[in-house]
Design an enzyme around this catalytic site. Structure first.
Site, short mmCIF file in Angstrom:
data_model
loop_
_atom_site.label_atom_id
_atom_site.label_comp_id
_atom_site.label_asym_id
_atom_site.label_seq_id
_atom_site.Cartn_x
_atom_site.Cartn_y
_atom_site.Cartn_z
N ASP A 124 0.86 -1.19 0.00
CA ASP A 124 0.00 0.00 0.00
C ASP A 124 0.89 1.23 0.00
OD1 ASP A 124 -2.44 -1.37 0.06
OD2 ASP A 124 -2.42 -1.52 2.23
N ASP A 142 -6.82 -1.53 -4.85
CA ASP A 142 -7.90 -1.29 -3.90
C ASP A 142 -8.90 -0.28 -4.46
OD1 ASP A 142 -6.54 -2.95 -2.09
OD2 ASP A 142 -5.58 -1.25 -1.08
#
Length: 167
Positions: A124, A142
């Protein structure tokens, strides 16, 4: 006698492939360019690049479960992607309102599966915040999954085929 065939929406898998490629390219950049767990401001007071890792699902769900969850999330992502691909094969190409969200979810899901296979976790790097409130870090895969889920939700709310008929 054969019935006429209509092109299906599998062409939308090209969008899934583009999402996977862009997701993996940005994560490669992150892994070679950003320090771990140190915010790099993009827009002060709102947005940082922030390299972090997630062994769980959304909002780090099950991130401390001991490792078995990686296989669960891989199986879920592959199963859902397979189901959505099957649905694309049954969806007429012209029905982009269905095909677009399916393709987004497939691309995002497979992008994160690749991370789990390569690294044992998802990379991330996008961190949004206001004041002292920080949204959990996320990545392009995402974002594609969330956009696809919103698209499916909106389609189910506003699709005229499923709305009640008035006399």
């Amino acid at each position: 006698m054969t019935r006429p065939t209509h092109p299906n929406a599998l062409i939308w898998l090209l969008l899934s492939i583009a999402i996977i490629a862009l997701d993996q390219a940005t994560k490669a950049w992150v892994l070679t360019s950003l320090p771990e767990y140190i915010p790099v401001p993009v827009i002060h007071g709102f947005w940082n690049w922030y390299r972090s890792y997630n062994t769980g699902a959304a909002f780090s769900f099950l991130s401390d479960a001991g490792g078995w969850q990686m296989w669960l999330f891989i199986a879920l992502a592959l199963g859902i992607s397979g189901l959505l691909t099957f649905w694309l094969s049954r969806t007429p190409r012209r029905e982009w309102r269905s095909a677009l969200p399916y393709a987004l979810i497939i691309g995002g899901g497979i992008g994160n599966v690749i991370d789990r296979f390569l690294h044992g976790h998802v990379v991330d790097f996008i961190q949004w915040y206001v004041g002292s409130y920080y949204w959990p870090s996320f990545n392009l895969a995402d974002s594609a999954i969330v956009a696809g889920a919103i698209g499916i939700g909106l389609l189910s709310l506003f699709d005229s085929k499923h709305s009640p008929k008035t006399p």
